[in-house]
Design a protein around this motif. Structure first.
Motif, PDB file in Angstrom:
ATOM      1  N   LYS A  29      34.886  49.652  43.363  1.00  0.00           N
ATOM      2  CA  LYS A  29      34.694  48.326  43.949  1.00  0.00           C
ATOM      3  C   LYS A  29      34.624  47.251  42.861  1.00  0.00           C
ATOM      4  O   LYS A  29      35.211  46.176  43.004  1.00  0.00           O
ATOM      5  CB  LYS A  29      33.402  48.292  44.775  1.00  0.00           C
ATOM      6  CG  LYS A  29      33.470  49.077  46.060  1.00  0.00           C
ATOM      7  CD  LYS A  29      32.131  48.995  46.769  1.00  0.00           C
ATOM      8  CE  LYS A  29      32.091  49.780  48.043  1.00  0.00           C
ATOM      9  NZ  LYS A  29      30.805  49.589  48.761  1.00  0.00           N
ATOM     10  N   ALA A  30      33.904  47.546  41.791  1.00  0.00           N
ATOM     11  CA  ALA A  30      33.773  46.576  40.691  1.00  0.00           C
ATOM     12  C   ALA A  30      35.132  46.265  40.079  1.00  0.00           C
ATOM     13  O   ALA A  30      35.426  45.105  39.738  1.00  0.00           O
ATOM     14  CB  ALA A  30      32.819  47.116  39.623  1.00  0.00           C
ATOM     15  N   SER A  34      36.912  42.664  40.132  1.00  0.00           N
ATOM     16  CA  SER A  34      37.326  42.099  38.855  1.00  0.00           C
ATOM     17  C   SER A  34      38.772  41.601  38.926  1.00  0.00           C
ATOM     18  O   SER A  34      39.100  40.533  38.395  1.00  0.00           O
ATOM     19  CB  SER A  34      37.174  43.148  37.750  1.00  0.00           C
ATOM     20  OG  SER A  34      37.642  42.652  36.536  1.00  0.00           O
ATOM     21  N   GLU A  35      39.624  42.340  39.574  1.00  0.00           N
ATOM     22  CA  GLU A  35      41.028  41.932  39.714  1.00  0.00           C
ATOM     23  C   GLU A  35      41.142  40.698  40.613  1.00  0.00           C
ATOM     24  O   GLU A  35      41.922  39.781  40.335  1.00  0.00           O
ATOM     25  CB  GLU A  35      41.869  43.089  40.268  1.00  0.00           C
ATOM     26  CG  GLU A  35      43.333  42.794  40.396  1.00  0.00           C
ATOM     27  CD  GLU A  35      44.065  42.607  39.071  1.00  0.00           C
ATOM     28  OE1 GLU A  35      45.265  42.259  39.116  1.00  0.00           O
ATOM     29  OE2 GLU A  35      43.468  42.795  37.986  1.00  0.00           O
ATOM     30  N   ILE A  36      40.355  40.648  41.683  1.00  0.00           N
ATOM     31  CA  ILE A  36      40.359  39.470  42.566  1.00  0.00           C
ATOM     32  C   ILE A  36      39.885  38.247  41.778  1.00  0.00           C
ATOM     33  O   ILE A  36      40.469  37.172  41.882  1.00  0.00           O
ATOM     34  CB  ILE A  36      39.465  39.716  43.805  1.00  0.00           C
ATOM     35  CG1 ILE A  36      40.068  40.824  44.687  1.00  0.00           C
ATOM     36  CG2 ILE A  36      39.288  38.426  44.600  1.00  0.00           C
ATOM     37  CD1 ILE A  36      39.132  41.345  45.760  1.00  0.00           C
ATOM     38  N   TYR A  37      38.848  38.425  40.979  1.00  0.00           N
ATOM     39  CA  TYR A  37      38.328  37.344  40.143  1.00  0.00           C
ATOM     40  C   TYR A  37      39.398  36.867  39.159  1.00  0.00           C
ATOM     41  O   TYR A  37      39.629  35.668  39.001  1.00  0.00           O
ATOM     42  CB  TYR A  37      37.089  37.837  39.399  1.00  0.00           C
ATOM     43  CG  TYR A  37      36.452  36.810  38.492  1.00  0.00           C
ATOM     44  CD1 TYR A  37      35.540  35.893  38.984  1.00  0.00           C
ATOM     45  CD2 TYR A  37      36.764  36.770  37.137  1.00  0.00           C
ATOM     46  CE1 TYR A  37      34.953  34.948  38.156  1.00  0.00           C
ATOM     47  CE2 TYR A  37      36.179  35.829  36.301  1.00  0.00           C
ATOM     48  CZ  TYR A  37      35.282  34.924  36.818  1.00  0.00           C
ATOM     49  OH  TYR A  37      34.705  33.985  35.989  1.00  0.00           O
ATOM     50  N   ARG A  38      40.076  37.817  38.526  1.00  0.00           N
ATOM     51  CA  ARG A  38      41.127  37.481  37.566  1.00  0.00           C
ATOM     52  C   ARG A  38      42.232  36.685  38.238  1.00  0.00           C
ATOM     53  O   ARG A  38      42.689  35.658  37.716  1.00  0.00           O
ATOM     54  CB  ARG A  38      41.703  38.753  36.936  1.00  0.00           C
ATOM     55  CG  ARG A  38      42.702  38.487  35.800  1.00  0.00           C
ATOM     56  CD  ARG A  38      43.426  39.750  35.376  1.00  0.00           C
ATOM     57  NE  ARG A  38      44.364  40.236  36.375  1.00  0.00           N
ATOM     58  CZ  ARG A  38      45.552  39.663  36.654  1.00  0.00           C
ATOM     59  NH1 ARG A  38      45.932  38.577  36.019  1.00  0.00           N
ATOM     60  NH2 ARG A  38      46.348  40.168  37.566  1.00  0.00           N
ATOM     61  N   LEU A  39      42.665  37.118  39.416  1.00  0.00           N
ATOM     62  CA  LEU A  39      43.742  36.431  40.137  1.00  0.00           C
ATOM     63  C   LEU A  39      43.311  35.028  40.564  1.00  0.00           C
ATOM     64  O   LEU A  39      44.098  34.087  40.508  1.00  0.00           O
ATOM     65  CB  LEU A  39      44.170  37.255  41.353  1.00  0.00           C
ATOM     66  CG  LEU A  39      44.914  38.549  41.035  1.00  0.00           C
ATOM     67  CD1 LEU A  39      44.988  39.435  42.266  1.00  0.00           C
ATOM     68  CD2 LEU A  39      46.301  38.253  40.485  1.00  0.00           C
ATOM     69  N   GLY A  67      28.730  39.993  41.604  1.00  0.00           N
ATOM     70  CA  GLY A  67      28.477  41.425  41.576  1.00  0.00           C
ATOM     71  C   GLY A  67      27.782  41.975  42.807  1.00  0.00           C
ATOM     72  O   GLY A  67      27.446  43.154  42.854  1.00  0.00           O
ATOM     73  N   ASN A  68      27.589  41.147  43.807  1.00  0.00           N
ATOM     74  CA  ASN A  68      26.958  41.603  45.049  1.00  0.00           C
ATOM     75  C   ASN A  68      28.035  41.997  46.056  1.00  0.00           C
ATOM     76  O   ASN A  68      28.332  41.261  46.987  1.00  0.00           O
ATOM     77  CB  ASN A  68      26.059  40.502  45.626  1.00  0.00           C
ATOM     78  CG  ASN A  68      24.924  40.161  44.703  1.00  0.00           C
ATOM     79  OD1 ASN A  68      24.268  41.049  44.182  1.00  0.00           O
ATOM     80  ND2 ASN A  68      24.707  38.882  44.475  1.00  0.00           N
ATOM     81  N   TYR A  72      30.534  45.477  51.046  1.00  0.00           N
ATOM     82  CA  TYR A  72      31.951  45.589  51.373  1.00  0.00           C
ATOM     83  C   TYR A  72      32.443  47.007  51.120  1.00  0.00           C
ATOM     84  O   TYR A  72      32.112  47.624  50.117  1.00  0.00           O
ATOM     85  CB  TYR A  72      32.782  44.622  50.514  1.00  0.00           C
ATOM     86  CG  TYR A  72      32.456  43.172  50.772  1.00  0.00           C
ATOM     87  CD1 TYR A  72      32.962  42.527  51.896  1.00  0.00           C
ATOM     88  CD2 TYR A  72      31.648  42.456  49.910  1.00  0.00           C
ATOM     89  CE1 TYR A  72      32.663  41.197  52.142  1.00  0.00           C
ATOM     90  CE2 TYR A  72      31.341  41.126  50.146  1.00  0.00           C
ATOM     91  CZ  TYR A  72      31.847  40.508  51.267  1.00  0.00           C
ATOM     92  OH  TYR A  72      31.548  39.199  51.512  1.00  0.00           O
ATOM     93  N   SER A  73      33.277  47.494  52.024  1.00  0.00           N
ATOM     94  CA  SER A  73      33.894  48.811  51.833  1.00  0.00           C
ATOM     95  C   SER A  73      35.065  48.671  50.871  1.00  0.00           C
ATOM     96  O   SER A  73      35.596  47.564  50.661  1.00  0.00           O
ATOM     97  CB  SER A  73      34.393  49.355  53.175  1.00  0.00           C
ATOM     98  OG  SER A  73      35.471  48.557  53.657  1.00  0.00           O
TER      99      SER A  73
END
Length: 110
Positions: A29-30, A34-39, A67-68, A72-73
């Motif tokens: 999940k992390a 992280s990828e969503i944040y990067r995008l 980080g919360n 989410y699944s």
């Protein structure tokens, strides 16, 4: 005077190293978050714009990026990633060492 430094080997999964339950799933999940944040940052989107894309509110995006994401699944997080025009491919293959448990890895094509 010589100082002794304690060195510990780590697994590469901080959640496992800390002994947390469901460490593999939490690490996956992390990596997805992280990828969503990067995008989001690569595309210069606000959290509101990212939330619109993913179908969640700006405060939810903020919590996700802080980080919360335990609520989410993996499936839902993959849906968020797909909303950023990303194909997600799941490949299943035999583990390199027979008789050992398999593992889950995440690789970004970026």
């Amino acid at each position: 005077m010589t100082r002794k430094v304690k060195v510990e080997m780590i697994s590469g999964n901080i959640f496992a190293d800390l002994g947390l339950p469901d460490a593999e799933a939490h690490f996956l999940k992390a990596q997805i978050v992280s990828e969503i944040y990067r995008l989001t940052h690569e595309r210069k989107l606000t959290q509101s714009q990212a939330g619109e894309r993913m179908g969640i509110s700006q405060p939810e995006v903020s919590r996700l990026f802080e980080g919360n994401f335990h609520e989410y699944s993996v499936d839902r997080l993959m849906g968020f990633l797909a909303a950023f025009d990303r194909d997600i491919e799941i490949v299943v293959r035999p583990h390199k060492k027979a008789g050992k448990g398999g593992r889950i890895t995440f690789k970004s094509a970026a």
